[in-house]
Design a protein around this motif. Structure first.
Motif, short mmCIF file in Angstrom:
data_model
loop_
_atom_site.label_atom_id
_atom_site.label_comp_id
_atom_site.label_asym_id
_atom_site.label_seq_id
_atom_site.Cartn_x
_atom_site.Cartn_y
_atom_site.Cartn_z
N UNK A 206 0.81 -1.24 0.07
CA UNK A 206 -0.09 0.11 -0.07
C UNK A 206 0.73 1.40 0.14
N UNK A 207 2.21 1.13 0.69
CA UNK A 207 2.78 2.29 0.71
C UNK A 207 3.42 2.61 -0.55
N UNK A 208 3.77 1.56 -1.23
CA UNK A 208 4.11 1.73 -2.62
C UNK A 208 3.25 2.14 -3.72
N UNK A 209 2.04 1.67 -3.52
CA UNK A 209 0.85 2.66 -4.24
C UNK A 209 0.53 3.79 -3.78
N UNK A 210 0.66 4.22 -2.73
CA UNK A 210 0.59 5.67 -2.48
C UNK A 210 1.56 6.39 -3.09
N UNK A 211 2.89 6.22 -3.01
CA UNK A 211 4.06 6.89 -3.63
C UNK A 211 3.88 6.82 -4.77
N UNK A 212 3.70 5.79 -5.55
CA UNK A 212 3.74 5.55 -6.95
C UNK A 212 2.65 6.01 -7.71
N UNK A 213 1.58 5.65 -7.41
CA UNK A 213 0.25 6.24 -7.94
C UNK A 213 0.04 7.82 -7.74
N UNK A 214 0.46 8.06 -6.45
CA UNK A 214 0.27 9.58 -6.16
C UNK A 214 1.14 10.28 -6.99
N UNK A 215 2.41 9.87 -7.16
CA UNK A 215 3.30 10.83 -7.88
C UNK A 215 2.93 10.87 -9.30
N UNK A 216 2.57 9.71 -9.97
CA UNK A 216 1.92 9.69 -11.22
C UNK A 216 0.81 10.65 -11.48
N UNK A 217 -0.28 10.48 -10.66
CA UNK A 217 -1.09 11.45 -10.89
C UNK A 217 -1.18 12.63 -10.53
N UNK A 218 -0.33 13.05 -9.57
CA UNK A 218 0.11 14.52 -9.40
C UNK A 218 0.77 15.27 -10.52
N UNK A 219 1.81 14.52 -11.04
CA UNK A 219 2.49 15.20 -12.45
C UNK A 219 1.39 15.26 -13.33
N UNK A 220 0.67 14.15 -13.57
CA UNK A 220 -0.47 14.21 -14.70
C UNK A 220 -1.36 15.44 -14.55
N UNK A 221 -1.75 15.57 -13.23
CA UNK A 221 -2.74 16.84 -13.05
C UNK A 221 -2.08 18.14 -13.50
N UNK A 222 -0.69 18.22 -12.93
CA UNK A 222 -0.11 19.38 -13.41
C UNK A 222 0.23 19.35 -14.71
N UNK A 223 0.23 18.46 -15.26
CA UNK A 223 0.56 18.55 -17.06
C UNK A 223 -0.73 18.90 -17.48
N UNK A 224 -1.85 18.32 -17.13
CA UNK A 224 -3.11 18.79 -17.65
C UNK A 224 -3.52 20.20 -17.33
N UNK A 225 -3.17 20.85 -16.19
CA UNK A 225 -3.50 22.16 -15.93
C UNK A 225 -2.62 22.92 -16.80
N UNK A 226 -1.20 22.45 -16.77
CA UNK A 226 -0.53 23.37 -17.74
C UNK A 226 -1.13 23.40 -19.44
N UNK A 227 -1.59 22.21 -19.73
CA UNK A 227 -1.87 22.02 -21.06
C UNK A 227 -3.11 22.97 -21.39
N UNK A 228 -3.74 23.47 -20.54
CA UNK A 228 -4.91 24.52 -20.85
C UNK A 228 -4.41 25.84 -21.60
N UNK A 229 -2.97 26.07 -21.33
CA UNK A 229 -2.35 27.17 -21.80
C UNK A 229 -2.01 26.68 -23.23
#
Length: 382
Positions: A206-229
């Motif tokens: 579960x700790x691996x899931x939180x770290x790995x999936x959390x990092x993936x989704x955070x960067x993906x969210x930042x990318x989509x937010x940036x792609x609006x520009x």
């Protein structure tokens, strides 16, 4: 206010149910295990002249009391700090008086007050480095050798790469994907290997899931937010390079943890082996960082920032690995780095699919070459 009360009602009822269960002794069953359920994690070993200090954590459900300790089947005297029962998830430092000999292996068995044994092994005894300004400077230099300098050396390939044509640029981007995928897979495998030594309360997977999936989704969210520009191609490439550097930086943080722990535990040969291998491997990481910038003319200041972002965390990792060395922390940061580099690889893949008209074989060969390159350099580390 009414909505808040409606949400609060189920929580209050849940508290009543739990209280009722506890007061009735588990619905009247009063079930007790036939033998005490105890669990210990050995988190750190320090060796000084005439003593061995073990940092242990009680990962069982109840407080734990120590019994005796045996080294090579002989009972050894020890002191515990703090003394008395160790609470659940609490730690204690066990200092054993023992005339160990450098280079020899020792099996240590700790028995609880209920005579349940837990063992740890010292592969090759060696003096633990003292925490001092000189030690911190040494860790900083190791981080420079492992992370910062190799990444900067890879960045120096930029002038040569500018002479590449469009297909070669696409191949280079695909090579970067291969590098990142291999780093991600390697970090996930290492995280799962390390989590096997964690106590059940840490819930390693579960700790691996939180770290790995959390990092993936955070960067993906930042990318989509940036792609609006609506960025031009140059800005998009710079953004990709920045994210590659961030992902590699998180990965190098995990590498630094491993190296710092190896040196602090006196495994100098292993640490030197790691450092030389990582120097060779991390040059390719610098190559991956500059791949999106082949068509741009970034400033020296910008390139320096990318190099520090990608390689600098290795210094922080060596500090943490040498001074703290909490196994759960190592697992989490490895997973964090894995999620970050895999997300960046995913984004580069989307970028290539959108911008490039290169043949599929060009992309296939680039990805495979990147993975093969890190596999070959990894032979020097594993």
């Amino acid at each position: 206010m009414k909505t808040f009360i409606l949400f609060l009602i189920p929580v209050a009822l849940l508290g009543v149910v739990i209280a009722l269960f506890v007061l009735t002794g588990g619905a009247g069953l009063n079930a007790k295990p036939a033998a005490p359920i105890e669990s210990i994690d050995f988190e750190r070993t320090e060796m000084h002249e005439g003593t061995i200090a073990l940092t242990i954590r009680n990962t069982g459900p109840d407080p734990l009391s120590l019994g005796y300790i045996a080294i090579r089947d002989l009972v050894a005297t020890y002191t515990a700090k703090p003394s008395g029962p160790i609470p659940r998830m609490g730690t204690a430092i066990i200092t054993i008086a023992y005339p160990w000999v450098r280079g020899e292996a020792y099996d240590i068995v700790l028995f609880t007050a209920n005579a349940i044994p837990f063992s740890t092994t010292i592969g090759a005894a060696a003096e633990t480095l003292p925490v001092s300004a000189i030690t911190m400077l040494s860790f900083t230099l190791i981080g420079l050798y492992v992370g910062v300098l190799p990444v900067f050396l890879g960045i120096f390939w930029l002038p040569a790469l500018r002479k590449l044509g469009p297909n070669a640029f696409t191949w280079l981007m695909a090579l970067t994907i291969g590098l990142l995928i291999f780093l991600g897979i390697d970090a996930v495998a290492e995280a799962f290997e390390k989590q096997g030594g964690l106590g059940s309360p840490f819930q390693g997977p579960g700790l691996i899931g939180i770290g790995g999936i959390g990092a993936f989704m955070l960067l993906d969210a930042l990318s989509k937010r940036r792609s609006l520009a609506k960025d031009d191609e140059a800005s998009t490439n710079e953004r990709i390079a920045l994210r590659i550097s961030m992902g590699i930086g998180l990965h190098n943080l995990g590498e630094g943890l491993a190296i710092g722990s190896a040196f602090m535990l006196g495994e100098a040969n292993l640490g030197m082996f790691f450092v030389i291998g990582f120097i060779l491997q991390n040059i390719t990481e610098g190559l991956g960082i500059i791949a999106p910038l082949v068509k741009q003319k970034p400033s020296v200041k910008y390139l320096a920032g990318l190099g520090l972002l990608g390689g600098g965390p290795a210094i922080v990792g060596t500090w943490l690995g040498g001074l703290v060395a909490i196994p759960a922390m190592s697992v989490f940061f490895l997973a964090l780095g894995a999620g970050a580099v895999l997300e960046v690889a995913f984004e580069i893949g989307k970028f290539i699919a959108k911008k490039s008209s290169a043949l599929p074989f060009t992309i296939f060969s680039g990805v495979l070459s990147g993975m093969a390159l890190l596999y070959v350099t990894g032979i020097l580390i594993k």
